[in-house]
Design an enzyme around this catalytic site. Structure first.
Site, PDB file in Angstrom:
ATOM      1  N   LYS A 104       2.257   0.446  -2.479  1.00 55.64           N
ATOM      2  CA  LYS A 104       2.699  -0.828  -1.902  1.00 55.64           C
ATOM      3  C   LYS A 104       2.811  -1.837  -3.035  1.00 55.64           C
ATOM      4  O   LYS A 104       1.839  -2.061  -3.765  1.00 55.64           O
ATOM      5  CB  LYS A 104       1.698  -1.330  -0.859  1.00 55.64           C
ATOM      6  CG  LYS A 104       1.534  -0.410   0.341  1.00 55.64           C
ATOM      7  CD  LYS A 104       0.632  -1.017   1.398  1.00 55.64           C
ATOM      8  CE  LYS A 104      -0.817  -1.136   0.951  1.00 55.64           C
ATOM      9  NZ  LYS A 104      -1.478   0.163   0.791  1.00 55.64           N
ATOM     10  N   GLY A 114      12.502  -5.931   3.224  1.00 51.85           N
ATOM     11  CA  GLY A 114      13.358  -5.626   2.081  1.00 51.85           C
ATOM     12  C   GLY A 114      12.613  -4.699   1.149  1.00 51.85           C
ATOM     13  O   GLY A 114      11.784  -3.902   1.579  1.00 51.85           O
ATOM     14  N   CYS A 140      11.941   0.413  -1.037  1.00 54.90           N
ATOM     15  CA  CYS A 140      11.703   1.636  -0.272  1.00 54.90           C
ATOM     16  C   CYS A 140      12.281   1.618   1.139  1.00 54.90           C
ATOM     17  O   CYS A 140      13.145   2.435   1.463  1.00 54.90           O
ATOM     18  CB  CYS A 140      10.196   1.910  -0.197  1.00 54.90           C
ATOM     19  SG  CYS A 140       9.458   2.324  -1.794  1.00 54.90           S
ATOM     20  N   VAL A 160       7.514   2.942 -10.181  1.00 54.69           N
ATOM     21  CA  VAL A 160       6.663   4.089  -9.865  1.00 54.69           C
ATOM     22  C   VAL A 160       6.176   4.780 -11.128  1.00 54.69           C
ATOM     23  O   VAL A 160       4.985   5.086 -11.279  1.00 54.69           O
ATOM     24  CB  VAL A 160       7.415   5.086  -8.963  1.00 54.69           C
ATOM     25  CG1 VAL A 160       6.608   6.365  -8.778  1.00 54.69           C
ATOM     26  CG2 VAL A 160       7.712   4.454  -7.614  1.00 54.69           C
ATOM     27  N   PHE A 209       3.163   6.669  -2.578  1.00 52.10           N
ATOM     28  CA  PHE A 209       2.993   5.787  -1.429  1.00 52.10           C
ATOM     29  C   PHE A 209       2.399   4.462  -1.901  1.00 52.10           C
ATOM     30  O   PHE A 209       1.351   4.016  -1.426  1.00 52.10           O
ATOM     31  CB  PHE A 209       2.084   6.439  -0.381  1.00 52.10           C
ATOM     32  CG  PHE A 209       2.623   7.724   0.179  1.00 52.10           C
ATOM     33  CD1 PHE A 209       3.551   7.713   1.199  1.00 52.10           C
ATOM     34  CD2 PHE A 209       2.230   8.944  -0.346  1.00 52.10           C
ATOM     35  CE1 PHE A 209       4.074   8.899   1.714  1.00 52.10           C
ATOM     36  CE2 PHE A 209       2.739  10.134   0.153  1.00 52.10           C
ATOM     37  CZ  PHE A 209       3.668  10.112   1.187  1.00 52.10           C
TER      38      PHE A 209
END
Length: 441
Positions: free
Chosen positions: A158, A263, A266, A11, A156
Site C-alpha cells: 500500500k 486512483g 494498481c 515495487v 501487496f
C-alpha cells in the site's frame, strides 16, 4: 542470499531495500542511468515514508547496490526478481513490454543457479510465456540444461505504508511448481513472516490472486460510492450507513469510505486488466466492469457538483484544490481524481490554484500550465472562491476553518473526502458540499 532486482520503480526499489534490510545482499538494476546515479548517492526518486532512511543505511552497510548493467547485477544471484512496470495499454490490457525486455536481458546473463521471480503484476500465463521465451535465448547461448522455472510472487504494497507492508507482510503469495523453488522462497521469507503465512500455490493461481485482491478492494469502494449517491437522493448519511455495515465482522471497516473515486498505480489498471483477462477467455466480467465504470463516473463527481453551483462557465471563479496525489502518504499522481477535476475546471475557464505536501513536482508534469501552485494552505486559500478537498492529507483535517473562511473571498467548500463536520461548517457560515451525507445547503 544474493538477490538481483530488475527495476527500481515503486515495487522494485521498496522490495530491494527491504530485502537488504533483512540482511540479504541485493543488487538493483535499472536501464535509467540517471536514476541509478541518484540511487547510488542515497537519493530516493519516490516519496515513501521510511524508504530514504533504509536506502541510505543499507548502502552504507554494503548490502545494497545499484547498477545499469544486468551482467553486473545478476552475477552470483540465487534469485532474480522482475519488478518493472506493467502499465495499461490502449485497450486496457497490461502492457508487458518492460517485462519481456527484462526477461530477454536476464536470459543473456543468467547463471545455472539462479531462479527468476516475477514480482510485477502480470496476466495469467505470463510465467509460461516468459519460460518459453527465456529457453529460446538459453538455447541460442548453448545452455540447454539449466533448470528453468518462473516463480510468481505478487506484491501487496500500500503506497504510504509500503515499507511496513514489505517488512511485515500480512501474507506472502508464492506460485511455484517445484519443491526446490518453494524451499528457496521459504528460506527467503523466513525472516519476514511465520511459515504458515507463506501461501504456496500454482503460478496461475498466484497471478490471479493479485488481480482478484485489488478488484475486491476496488469493488468495496465503488459499492460505497453508489450507496453515497443513493443516500443523497433519499436523505441518508453514508457515514452512518458505513458504521452500520462495518460493525458486521463479515464485512469490516476497511475500503468503505465514499469519496471522489480511487486512483493510483494498481486499482484502475488491475481492474481493467482483469476484465481483459476474462474477455480473452470468453467471459463477461460484469461485476469488475461495473466497478471500473462507477469509479470513472465518481472521479467526475466533484466537477459536476461545482458546475451545479457555479454553472458550466466558471470564468472568474478561483478554485483552491486541496491535495493532488491519489491518496495521502505518497506523491503518486497515477489516475489521481485531482487530474480529472482540474482538467475539467480549466476547460470551464476556472482559475485553479493547488497545494499538495509532496506531489507538486509530479503534478506539474501532468497538469495544464495555467494551474498555479501554493506553498502552503494559507497561500492556497487566500482570496479563493471555493476550497475543494481531493486528497485526505492529515493536515487538511486540522484546518482552522474559521480563519480560512476569513481569508477566502467566498466561503464555499466542496469536500470530496468527507473530512469536515457538516454542521460545524454550516455554523461557521460555509456553503458545504460533501458526498453521500445529504448536506446540501
Amino acid at each position: 542470499m544474493k538477490i538481483c532486482v530488475v527495476g527500481t520503480g515503486y515495487v522494485g526499489l521498496v522490495t530491494g531495500v527491504c530485502f537488504a534490510e533483512k540482511g540479504h545482499e541485493v543488487r538493483c538494476m535499472d536501464i535509467d542511468e540517471e536514476r541509478v546515479a541518484k540511487l547510488k548517492r542515497g537519493e530516493s526518486p519516490i516519496y515513501e515514508p521510511g524508504l530514504g532512511e533504509l536506502l541510505r543505511a543499507n548502502l552504507e552497510a554494503g548490502r545494497l547496490g545499484f547498477s545499469s548493467s544486468m551482467k553486473e547485477a545478476i552475477e552470483g544471484a540465487r534469485l532474480c526478481f522482475i519488478a518493472v512496470g506493467t502499465p495499461p495499454a490502449g485497450d486496457g490490457k497490461a502492457d508487458l513490454a518492460q517485462v519481456l525486455a527484462a526477461a530477454d536481458e536476464i536470459a543473456e546473463h543468467i547463471g545455472p543457479e539462479c531462479r527468476i521471480v516475477v514480482k510485477s503484476t502480470v496476466p495469467v500465463g505470463t510465467g509460461t510465456l516468459l519460460c518459453r521465451r527465456i529457453r529460446r535465448h538459453l538455447s541460442e547461448r548453448g545452455l540447454k540444461n539449466i533448470d528453468l522455472e518462473i516463480i510468481s510472487n505478487p506484491e501487496f504494497l500500500k503506497e504510504g505504508m509500503a515499507v511496513r507492508d514489505c517488512l511485515h507482510p500480512e501474507r506472502v503469495v508464492v506460485g511455484a511448481s517445484s519443491d526446490a523453488a518453494r524451499s528457496l522462497m521459504r528460506e527467503l521469507y523466513s525472516s519476514f513472516v511465520p511459515e504458515e503465512k507463506i501461501l504456496m500455490m500454482d503460478p496461475a493461481s498466484a497471478e490471479i490472486t493479485k488481480y482478484a485482491a485489488n478488484a475486491m478492494l476496488a469493488a468495496r469502494i465503488s459499492f460505497m460510492n453508489e450507496i453515497a449517491q443513493l443516500c443523497d437522493k433519499v436523505g441518508a448519511d453514508v457515514l452512518s450507513v458505513k458504521e452500520g455495515i462495518a460493525s458486521d465482522r463479515r464485512i469490516g471497516k476497511y475500503f468503505l469510505n465514499a469519496g471522489c473515486g480511487y486512483g493510483g498505480s494498481c486499482f484502475p489498471k488491475d481492474v481493467e486488466a482483469l476484465c481483459c483477462i476474462g474477455e480473452s477467455q470468453g467471459l463477461d466480467m460484469t461485476l469488475a466492469s461495473a466497478v471500473a465504470k462507477v469509479n470513472r463516473k465518481q472521479k467526475e463527481r466533484l466537477h459536476m457538483m461545482m458546475r451545479a453551483r457555479f454553472g458550466s462557465d466558471m470564468e472568474g471563479v478561483c478554485a483552491a484544490v486541496m491535495g493532488l496525489a491519489f491518496k495521502p502518504g505518497t506523491d503518486d499522481m497515477r489516475e489521481a481524481p485531482s487530474l480529472t477535476l482540474i482538467r475539467g475546471l480549466v476547460n470551464d475557464g476556472a482559475k485553479v490554484r493547488a497545494y499538495d505536501p509532496v506531489a507538486e513536482g509530479a503534478a506539474r508534469r501532468l497538469l495544464p500550465a495555467s494551474v498555479r501552485f501554493a506553498g502552503n494552505l494559507r497561500e492556497l486559500l487566500e482570496g479563493a472562491d471555493c476550497a475543494v478537498v481531493v486528497t485526505e492529507w492529515p493536515e487538511f483535517g486540522e484546518i482552522d476553518w474559521e480563519a480560512a473562511g476569513a481569508a477566502m473571498r467566498r466561503k464555499i467548500v466542496f469536500d470530496g473526502r468527507n473530512l469536515c463536520d457538516p454542521e460545524k461548517m454550516k455554523a461557521l457560515g460555509f456553503e458545504y458540499y460533501c458526498i453521500g451525507r445529504n448536506m446540501l445547503p
